[in-house]
Design an enzyme around this catalytic site. Structure first.
Site, PDB file in Angstrom:
ATOM      1  N   ASN A  65       0.883  -1.355  -0.236  1.00 28.90           N
ATOM      2  CA  ASN A  65      -0.015  -0.442   0.522  1.00 28.90           C
ATOM      3  C   ASN A  65       0.765   1.071  -0.178  1.00 28.90           C
ATOM      4  OD1 ASN A  65      -2.032  -1.419   0.289  1.00 28.90           O
ATOM      5  ND2 ASN A  65      -2.113  -1.174   2.432  1.00 28.90           N
ATOM      6  N   GLY A  93      -6.036   9.218  13.182  1.00 28.70           N
ATOM      7  CA  GLY A  93      -6.545   9.482  11.636  1.00 28.70           C
ATOM      8  C   GLY A  93      -7.470  10.778  11.812  1.00 28.70           C
ATOM      9  N   GLY A  99      -5.217  14.367  12.978  1.00 29.43           N
ATOM     10  CA  GLY A  99      -4.555  14.684  12.608  1.00 29.43           C
ATOM     11  C   GLY A  99      -3.627  13.588  13.133  1.00 29.43           C
ATOM     12  N   ASP A 146      -1.322   3.633   5.520  1.00 25.96           N
ATOM     13  CA  ASP A 146      -0.508   2.906   4.648  1.00 25.96           C
ATOM     14  C   ASP A 146      -0.746   4.508   3.295  1.00 25.96           C
ATOM     15  OD1 ASP A 146       0.164   1.603   5.864  1.00 25.96           O
ATOM     16  OD2 ASP A 146      -1.672   0.209   4.786  1.00 25.96           O
TER      17      ASP A 146
HETATM   18  O1  RIB Z   1      -3.172  -1.638   6.698  1.00 23.07           O
HETATM   19  C1  RIB Z   1      -3.442  -1.996   6.433  1.00 23.07           C
HETATM   20  C2  RIB Z   1      -3.683  -3.451   5.284  1.00 23.07           C
HETATM   21  O2  RIB Z   1      -3.297  -3.786   6.410  1.00 23.07           O
HETATM   22  C3  RIB Z   1      -4.513  -4.028   4.513  1.00 23.07           C
HETATM   23  O3  RIB Z   1      -4.173  -3.816   3.171  1.00 23.07           O
HETATM   24  C4  RIB Z   1      -4.415  -5.100   4.863  1.00 23.07           C
HETATM   25  O4  RIB Z   1      -3.486  -6.277   3.681  1.00 23.07           O
HETATM   26  C5  RIB Z   1      -3.265  -5.178   5.821  1.00 23.07           C
HETATM   27  O5  RIB Z   1      -1.653  -5.936   5.538  1.00 23.07           O
END
Ligand code: RIB
Length: 307
Positions: free
Chosen positions: A42, A222, A225, A252
């Site tokens: 991600n 979240g 902030g 992410d």
């Molecule tokens: O942070 C979110 C992610 O955590 C998801 O995409 C899932 O795959 C887990 O790894």
């Protein structure tokens, strides 16, 4: 500047539910979705969608999911020379429930991520050495994370560690070698053993990490902030107010955008501001990587919202 993301690949298998089932209960979902996930992936995809030059070091499964994830990284323009296929191992999978509030619950099965050993990492050392930032999380073996931190130090490359998912046995002396340490409130609480229910508690818990020698602790909160604590003091960046549809992968997206912006500007506050906006935009769409805007969409969002 090229960014090396060293971390996990998962396939996210997501059910949208009004309420998660109790033990022994079967419930019907309101929707279902399978798409690329994993914290490492991600972050790599978010940075690449924003235009960063990204090297992704990861281990995918020797199966349908693994092949689909590799294809996705190629489509995003990521350097996939070290997307390694773990022979005869299944791809990592994340089983995710997203409730109507946008909150999620996740169970991961690491699969091929366990094959990203320090030995495999060393195969990518020359490519990593040409990067200007290393980004790490904790969905791969901990000894590989430590080897990557040491590799960063050996080559003089700044390291960002996102200690997610939370573990209580992280070696803080190792974490102190990183330039950026970016937990959320839950991870901060697990790491310090302190409550993090209020901003004051978060400041105190993060302050303890700074006292232990962590250079830049950036806590993502979240909708509240993010907070940056260092030996020089505390800075807060507010989040935009949005209606959350799916918060999966928001943290992410923050890190991917932070890495892209810091890599380009070297400005921590600017990177935090842009990352907060980018994460806010991501929670307004369903999915994980699918909810991440590209550079043009993000620029348009900032203009429309006068940010
Ligand atoms: O942070 C979110 C992610 O955590 C998801 O995409 C899932 O795959 C887990 O790894």
């Amino acid at each position: 500047m090229k960014i090396a993301v060293i971390g996990s690949t998962m396939m996210d298998v997501v059910s949208y539910v009004d309420k998660v089932p109790e033990a022994g209960e079967t419930r019907e979902s309101q929707g279902f979705h399978i798409a690329g996930g994993g914290k490492g992936a991600n972050q790599a995809v978010a940075a690449a969608k924003l235009g960063a030059d990204v090297l992704f070091v990861t281990s995918v499964g020797d199966d349908l999911f693994g092949r689909a994830c590799r294809k996705n990284y190629e489509a995003c323009g990521i350097d996939t020379r070290y997307v390694m296929t773990a022979k005869d191992m299944p791809n990592g999978v994340a089983s995710i429930f997203v409730e109507a509030s946008g909150q999620n619950r996740i169970v991961i099965t690491k699969g091929a991520n366990n094959a990203l050993t320090p030995q495999r990492l060393r195969e990518a050392e020359a490519a990593i050495a040409s990067c200007g930032l290393i980004v790490l999380q904790l969905e791969i073996p901990l000894e590989t994370v430590y080897a990557a931190i040491e590799m960063g130090r050996a080559h003089g490359i700044p390291v960002l560690l996102n200690p997610a998912p939370a573990v209580c046995d992280l070696d803080i002396a190792m974490a102190c070698q990183c330039d950026f340490f970016v937990p959320n409130e839950t991870e901060l609480s697990v790491l310090t053993g302190c409550p993090t229910g209020t901003e004051e508690e978060i400041r105190q818990a993060a302050g303890l990490l700074v006292e232990k020698g962590l250079k830049n602790v950036i806590v993502t909160m979240g909708g509240q902030g993010s907070l940056w604590l260092s030996a020089d003091g505390v800075q807060k960046v507010a989040a935009s107010r949005v209606k959350a549809v799916d918060s999966t992968g928001a943290g992410d997206s923050y890190i991917g955008c932070f890495a892209e912006t810091w890599g380009r500007t070297g400005d921590i506050q600017q990177a935090m501001r842009r990352a907060s906006r980018y994460a806010a935009l991501s929670v307004t769409h369903p999915g994980t990587q699918d909810s991440y805007a590209d550079r043009e969409e993000f620029a348009k969002y900032l203009v429309q919202n006068n940010e």
